[in-house]
Design an enzyme around this catalytic site. Structure first.
Site, mmCIF file in Angstrom:
data_model
loop_
_atom_site.group_PDB
_atom_site.id
_atom_site.type_symbol
_atom_site.label_atom_id
_atom_site.label_comp_id
_atom_site.label_asym_id
_atom_site.label_seq_id
_atom_site.Cartn_x
_atom_site.Cartn_y
_atom_site.Cartn_z
ATOM 1 N N SER A 75 28.517 39.391 36.532
ATOM 2 C CA SER A 75 27.520 39.567 37.590
ATOM 3 C C SER A 75 26.103 39.451 37.037
ATOM 4 C CB SER A 75 27.682 40.936 38.255
ATOM 5 O OG SER A 75 29.001 41.125 38.690
HETATM 6 N N1 SAH Z 1 32.401 43.557 36.605
HETATM 7 C C1 SAH Z 1 32.571 42.214 36.103
HETATM 8 C C2 SAH Z 1 32.444 41.205 37.234
HETATM 9 C C3 SAH Z 1 33.528 40.209 37.155
HETATM 10 S S1 SAH Z 1 33.754 39.220 38.592
HETATM 11 C C4 SAH Z 1 31.629 41.922 34.964
HETATM 12 O O1 SAH Z 1 30.733 42.732 34.685
HETATM 13 O O2 SAH Z 1 31.805 40.900 34.297
HETATM 14 C C5 SAH Z 1 34.969 40.158 39.475
HETATM 15 C C6 SAH Z 1 36.264 40.406 38.777
HETATM 16 O O3 SAH Z 1 37.141 41.032 39.719
HETATM 17 C C7 SAH Z 1 36.991 39.174 38.283
HETATM 18 O O4 SAH Z 1 37.246 39.316 36.900
HETATM 19 C C8 SAH Z 1 38.295 39.149 39.077
HETATM 20 O O5 SAH Z 1 39.405 38.677 38.343
HETATM 21 C C9 SAH Z 1 38.447 40.619 39.420
HETATM 22 N N2 SAH Z 1 39.309 40.886 40.580
HETATM 23 C C10 SAH Z 1 39.440 40.186 41.732
HETATM 24 N N3 SAH Z 1 40.330 40.771 42.556
HETATM 25 C C11 SAH Z 1 40.786 41.876 41.904
HETATM 26 C C12 SAH Z 1 41.720 42.910 42.235
HETATM 27 N N4 SAH Z 1 42.378 42.913 43.391
HETATM 28 N N5 SAH Z 1 41.930 43.890 41.320
HETATM 29 C C13 SAH Z 1 41.274 43.912 40.137
HETATM 30 N N6 SAH Z 1 40.383 42.957 39.772
HETATM 31 C C14 SAH Z 1 40.135 41.957 40.642
#
Ligand code: SAH
Length: 223
Positions: free
Chosen positions: A72
């Site tokens: 993000s």
């Molecule tokens: N907090 C992260 C943002 C990553 S983007 C950072 O700081 O890098 C969002 C993430 O949510 C992705 O890695 C995706 O695989 C994950 N995601 C999507 N659906 C999900 C679910 N149902 N349970 C857990 N993770 C999920």
């Protein structure tokens, strides 16, 4: 944990100075909480992105992290972290969507205990490696579908969701302690998401919109 435990490393485009500049930029954009700004100054974001992109790690942008996912934008990470600190420091925080691990690392610098769930195993493995390297021992991360929360370790004083569902999952609301809060992007399409702040009171839930945002979708086995 103390942020002094975090590694302060990097040279040139990944140096302490570039992190300081990023924190100053976020402050200009309205981030006020000193603990959040200090976390931005101390967590080496360049380690959470692919080496080929590390020269861009301290720009205020989302970046690809593989598996079609993104780390993000720092402003949004700071905004979400600041939001859950509004009424004091939450003891126990659940993050849904570990991804690169950067948001979890920022949380770990400002709260005592972080639980994080990621559904893409390769991302989880990479993030856990970094938590070990940076000695972020107050993060517990597991593989799974975070739509269901992590009920065994709940309830949580705060929940931070970093992928967007079409509507707020009931299970996450249930795992919030009374007095606790959640920040969550909600919306069916990336162009119409709102970042919501939800507070659980003894009478129910209060909602407030913080920003318009564009997160990757929360993918779930649920219908
Ligand atoms: N907090 C992260 C943002 C990553 S983007 C950072 O700081 O890098 C969002 C993430 O949510 C992705 O890695 C995706 O695989 C994950 N995601 C999507 N659906 C999900 C679910 N149902 N349970 C857990 N993770 C999920």
């Amino acid at each position: 944990m103390s942020i002094s435990q975090l590694e302060r490393q990097g040279t040139g485009m990944t140096s302490q100075r570039t992190r300081d500049r990023l924190a100053a930029r976020l402050e200009e954009r309205g981030i006020k909480n000193p603990a959040v700004l200090e976390a931005i100054r101390s967590v080496p974001r360049h380690l959470f992105v692919d080496e080929a992109l590390s020269h861009r790690a301290y720009e205020d942008d989302a970046l690809p992290i593989g598996s079609g996912q993104t780390i993000s934008q720092p402003f949004i990470v700071a905004r979400m972290t600041e939001a859950i600190l509004k009424d004091g420091v939450p003891e126990k925080v659940l993050e849904v969507g570990t991804g690169s691990g950067y948001q979890a690392a920022i949380l770990a610098a400002v709260v005592p205990k972080v639980f994080s769930v990621e559904r893409v195993r390769t991302l989880l493995v990479g993030a856990k490696k970094l938590f070990r390297k940076l000695k972020l021992n107050n993060i517990i991360a597991k593989h799974g579908d975070g739509t269901w929360g992590w009920s065994e370790s709940g309830p949580y004083d705060a929940i931070v969701v970093t992928a967007a569902p079409a509507s707020v999952p009931e299970e996450l609301l249930e795992q919030l302690s009374v007095g606790g809060c959640m920040v969550i992007p909600v919306g069916g399409s990336r162009s119409t998401q709102e970042l919501l702040y939800i507070k659980r009171t003894k009478d129910g839930f209060e909602k407030e919109r913080l920003e318009y945002v564009s997160f990757v979708p929360l993918r779930s086995g649920k219908a």
